[in-house]
Design an enzyme around this catalytic site. Structure first.
Site, PDB file in Angstrom:
ATOM      1  N   LYS A  22      49.347   9.470  11.929  1.00 28.90           N
ATOM      2  CA  LYS A  22      49.375  10.899  12.316  1.00 28.90           C
ATOM      3  C   LYS A  22      48.002  11.346  12.817  1.00 28.90           C
ATOM      4  O   LYS A  22      47.885  11.997  13.852  1.00 28.90           O
ATOM      5  CB  LYS A  22      49.785  11.733  11.098  1.00 28.90           C
ATOM      6  CG  LYS A  22      49.477  13.211  11.227  1.00 28.90           C
ATOM      7  CD  LYS A  22      49.802  13.994   9.970  1.00 28.90           C
ATOM      8  CE  LYS A  22      48.762  14.002   8.894  1.00 28.90           C
ATOM      9  NZ  LYS A  22      47.658  14.957   9.046  1.00 28.90           N
ATOM     10  N   ASN A  23      46.944  11.003  12.071  1.00 29.78           N
ATOM     11  CA  ASN A  23      45.621  11.521  12.415  1.00 29.78           C
ATOM     12  C   ASN A  23      44.980  10.812  13.607  1.00 29.78           C
ATOM     13  O   ASN A  23      43.944  11.243  14.106  1.00 29.78           O
ATOM     14  CB  ASN A  23      44.696  11.487  11.196  1.00 29.78           C
ATOM     15  CG  ASN A  23      45.116  12.528  10.166  1.00 29.78           C
ATOM     16  OD1 ASN A  23      45.927  13.397  10.449  1.00 29.78           O
ATOM     17  ND2 ASN A  23      44.571  12.415   8.954  1.00 29.78           N
ATOM     18  N   CYS A 116      43.491  27.113   3.767  1.00 29.61           N
ATOM     19  CA  CYS A 116      44.163  25.834   3.588  1.00 29.61           C
ATOM     20  C   CYS A 116      44.160  25.504   2.102  1.00 29.61           C
ATOM     21  O   CYS A 116      43.209  25.832   1.398  1.00 29.61           O
ATOM     22  CB  CYS A 116      43.399  24.772   4.373  1.00 29.61           C
ATOM     23  SG  CYS A 116      43.959  23.114   4.101  1.00 29.61           S
ATOM     24  N   ARG A 121      37.728  24.688   4.777  1.00 32.28           N
ATOM     25  CA  ARG A 121      37.830  23.975   6.056  1.00 32.28           C
ATOM     26  C   ARG A 121      37.344  24.786   7.260  1.00 32.28           C
ATOM     27  O   ARG A 121      38.121  25.136   8.156  1.00 32.28           O
ATOM     28  CB  ARG A 121      39.255  23.457   6.248  1.00 32.28           C
ATOM     29  CG  ARG A 121      39.679  22.579   5.086  1.00 32.28           C
ATOM     30  CD  ARG A 121      40.999  21.923   5.296  1.00 32.28           C
ATOM     31  NE  ARG A 121      40.936  20.829   6.250  1.00 32.28           N
ATOM     32  CZ  ARG A 121      41.999  20.128   6.627  1.00 32.28           C
ATOM     33  NH1 ARG A 121      43.175  20.413   6.149  1.00 32.28           N
ATOM     34  NH2 ARG A 121      41.860  19.136   7.477  1.00 32.28           N
ATOM     35  N   ASP A 305      41.817  11.274   1.640  1.00 35.20           N
ATOM     36  CA  ASP A 305      43.277  11.282   1.800  1.00 35.20           C
ATOM     37  C   ASP A 305      43.990  10.305   0.865  1.00 35.20           C
ATOM     38  O   ASP A 305      45.219  10.259   0.841  1.00 35.20           O
ATOM     39  CB  ASP A 305      43.656  10.983   3.262  1.00 35.20           C
ATOM     40  CG  ASP A 305      43.303  12.134   4.189  1.00 35.20           C
ATOM     41  OD1 ASP A 305      43.041  13.247   3.693  1.00 35.20           O
ATOM     42  OD2 ASP A 305      43.275  11.918   5.416  1.00 35.20           O
ATOM     43  N   ARG A 397      55.263  16.713   6.835  1.00 31.87           N
ATOM     44  CA  ARG A 397      54.232  16.909   7.860  1.00 31.87           C
ATOM     45  C   ARG A 397      53.576  15.590   8.239  1.00 31.87           C
ATOM     46  O   ARG A 397      53.092  15.452   9.358  1.00 31.87           O
ATOM     47  CB  ARG A 397      53.138  17.850   7.339  1.00 31.87           C
ATOM     48  CG  ARG A 397      53.572  19.287   7.222  1.00 31.87           C
ATOM     49  CD  ARG A 397      52.394  20.134   6.869  1.00 31.87           C
ATOM     50  NE  ARG A 397      51.283  19.815   7.756  1.00 31.87           N
ATOM     51  CZ  ARG A 397      50.019  20.133   7.536  1.00 31.87           C
ATOM     52  NH1 ARG A 397      49.704  20.813   6.445  1.00 31.87           N
ATOM     53  NH2 ARG A 397      49.071  19.811   8.389  1.00 31.87           N
TER      54      ARG A 397
END
Ligand code: EPU
Length: 416
Positions: A22-23, A116, A121, A305, A397
């Protein structure tokens, strides 16, 4: 609201295929704005953040053709530079549109992402970097309004190595007038991959993946095709789930080199690992893992993460360990939920002290962000009885079909 219902069911066993990252995919989609010519992208993960990014691109005027994991994006007819709050607030990665819009169209109007669950952030590094390249930037009614007839190359040093800020500035500099030197850059593999895409589009970039990146701007970029690399965090998540359930799992279509620290920690926990060129097998059959200390830091150190997943593993492990979160100030929301399942975790500022328990109990819990959801799933797979996880939209997500993949490995998991 949809929930995940999981009944602890013993070891995970079998083989699971890892999706594209995803990133890595999000900056690639933003980079499609840099050229009039189309991009063909393969191995796109089927996750909600990608849907949101594509919705944004379509709103700007891009034509998108999608079939399963392949994408064709044509941004020759873009007629808007506005990324609205309604979409940006659901995905902070939208900030990646700022650099490409400004570089190609001379203006951008991108909503500030707002709060967030994992921390404040800020986006000050993105803004300061673009300002150093000559952009005039003001914040108006919650939007970043940026203008520059043509960005000029600059020497910019990040105060903190931000992944998306590094990506934003690299994309902007690719079309700027003259050379740019970026220092104290994020070194995550996703930055290196974006540079490979940009070079494929005709950009001149050296050093991506190290702390200093040099970019020589060109007047225009062209189309190309590119494959999204495997998701290192999805890989790590399945490996930790296997370890927590004392299982035996082979993850395929992955890249072991991206996971150096995570694999080291799993070995330290007592897991047996075998690595191939694009697969990793983790075997913890009949074995309870030992608790391991982890401290998050920018790549190549241990990733933030993966912090929540290791918290769940430690909660079930033998012994005690500390988990230190250095990247985001509020990324311990899963702790209170794990405690509801019987985990013994004490928080002291940005350190969690975890005393492993032989068993956790299923309970109703709430997902608060993407990786927190993964941590609750891991705990639930190893717990006694049923766990229901509320707010699973966080999970969707960023994890492609995680319930289906876990079921394939023997988990009792369903949506309800
Ligand atoms: N920071 C600033 N100012 C900025 C930007 C960042 O102070 O302008 C600080 C942040 O507050 C944080 C640190 O810099 O303390 C690093 O944040 P970074 O900017 O690197 O995070 P990001 O680019 O917003 C990406 C991933 C995140 C991942 C982080 C850290 C994407 C789309 N997102 O976010 O992924 O946690 O890097 O590795 O690439 C996830 O996938 O669950 C996720 C949150």
């Amino acid at each position: 609201m949809e929930k995940l219902l999981i009944t602890g069911n013993g070891p995970l066993r079998g083989e699971v295929q890892i999706a594209g990252a995803k990133n890595a995919a999000l900056p690639i989609l933003a980079a499609a704005l840099l050229s009039r010519e189309p991009l063909d992208i393969s191995n796109i993960p089927q996750v909600r953040d990608i849907d949101t990014a594509l919705q944004l691109l379509q709103l700007l005027g891009c034509a998108v053709e999608r079939s399963a994991t392949d994408l064709h994006i044509d941004s020759s007819a873009v007629d808007s530079v506005r990324a609205p709050y309604e979409l940006v607030k659901t995905m902070r990665g939208s900030i990646l549109l700022l650099g490409p819009l400004l570089a190609r169209f001379g203006e951008a109007d991108v909503s500030l992402p707002g709060g967030c669950a994992i921390g404040s952030r800020p986006v000050n590094e993105h803004i300061a970097g673009l300002a150093a390249m000559g952009a005039r930037i003001r914040i108006e009614a919650g939007y970043i309004k940026a203008q520059a007839a043509r960005l000029r190359g600059a020497h910019f040093s990040f105060d903190v190595p931000s992944v998306t800020a590094t990506e934003n500035l690299m994309m902007a500099a690719a079309l700027a007038q003259g050379g740019t030197v970026l220092e104290n850059c994020a070194m995550e593999p996703e930055v290196g991959d974006l540079a490979r895409l940009l070079v494929g589009m005709g950009a001149h970039i050296e050093g991506a993946g190290s702390s200093t990146i040099r970019i020589e701007g060109v007047p225009a970029l062209h189309g190309t095709s590119h494959r999204v690399p495997p998701d290192r965090i999805e890989t790590g998540t399945f490996l930790v789930a296997a370890a927590a359930t004392r299982g035996d799992v082979r993850v395929t279509h992955t890249e072991p080199d991206f996971l150096h620290h995570v694999l080291g920690k799993l070995e330290q926990a007592g897991a047996r690992l075998q690595l191939g060129p694009d697969w990793i097998r983790l075997d913890t059959r009949g074995k309870r893992c030992k608790a391991v200390n982890v401290t998050t830091a920018p790549y190549p150190a241990f990733p933030t993460d993966m912090q929540a997943q290791f918290m769940a593993l430690n909660a079930l492990a033998e012994g005690s360990a500390t988990v230190v979160e250095n990247i985001f100030e509020n990324r311990f929301m899963h702790v209170a939920e794990l405690q509801r399942m019987g985990a013994a975790i004490e928080l002291q500022g940005h350190t969690a002290i975890v005393q492993g328990r032989e068993r956790l109990q299923g309970a109703p819990v709430m997902a608060t962000d993407l990786r927190a959801s993964a941590s609750l799933i891991i705990a639930a797979l190893a717990a006694d009885g049923e766990t229901s996880i509320d707010r699973v939209y966080h999970l969707d997500r960023g994890y492609a079909h995680i319930d289906r993949k876990l079921a394939q490995l023997g988990a009792l998991i369903r949506r309800g």
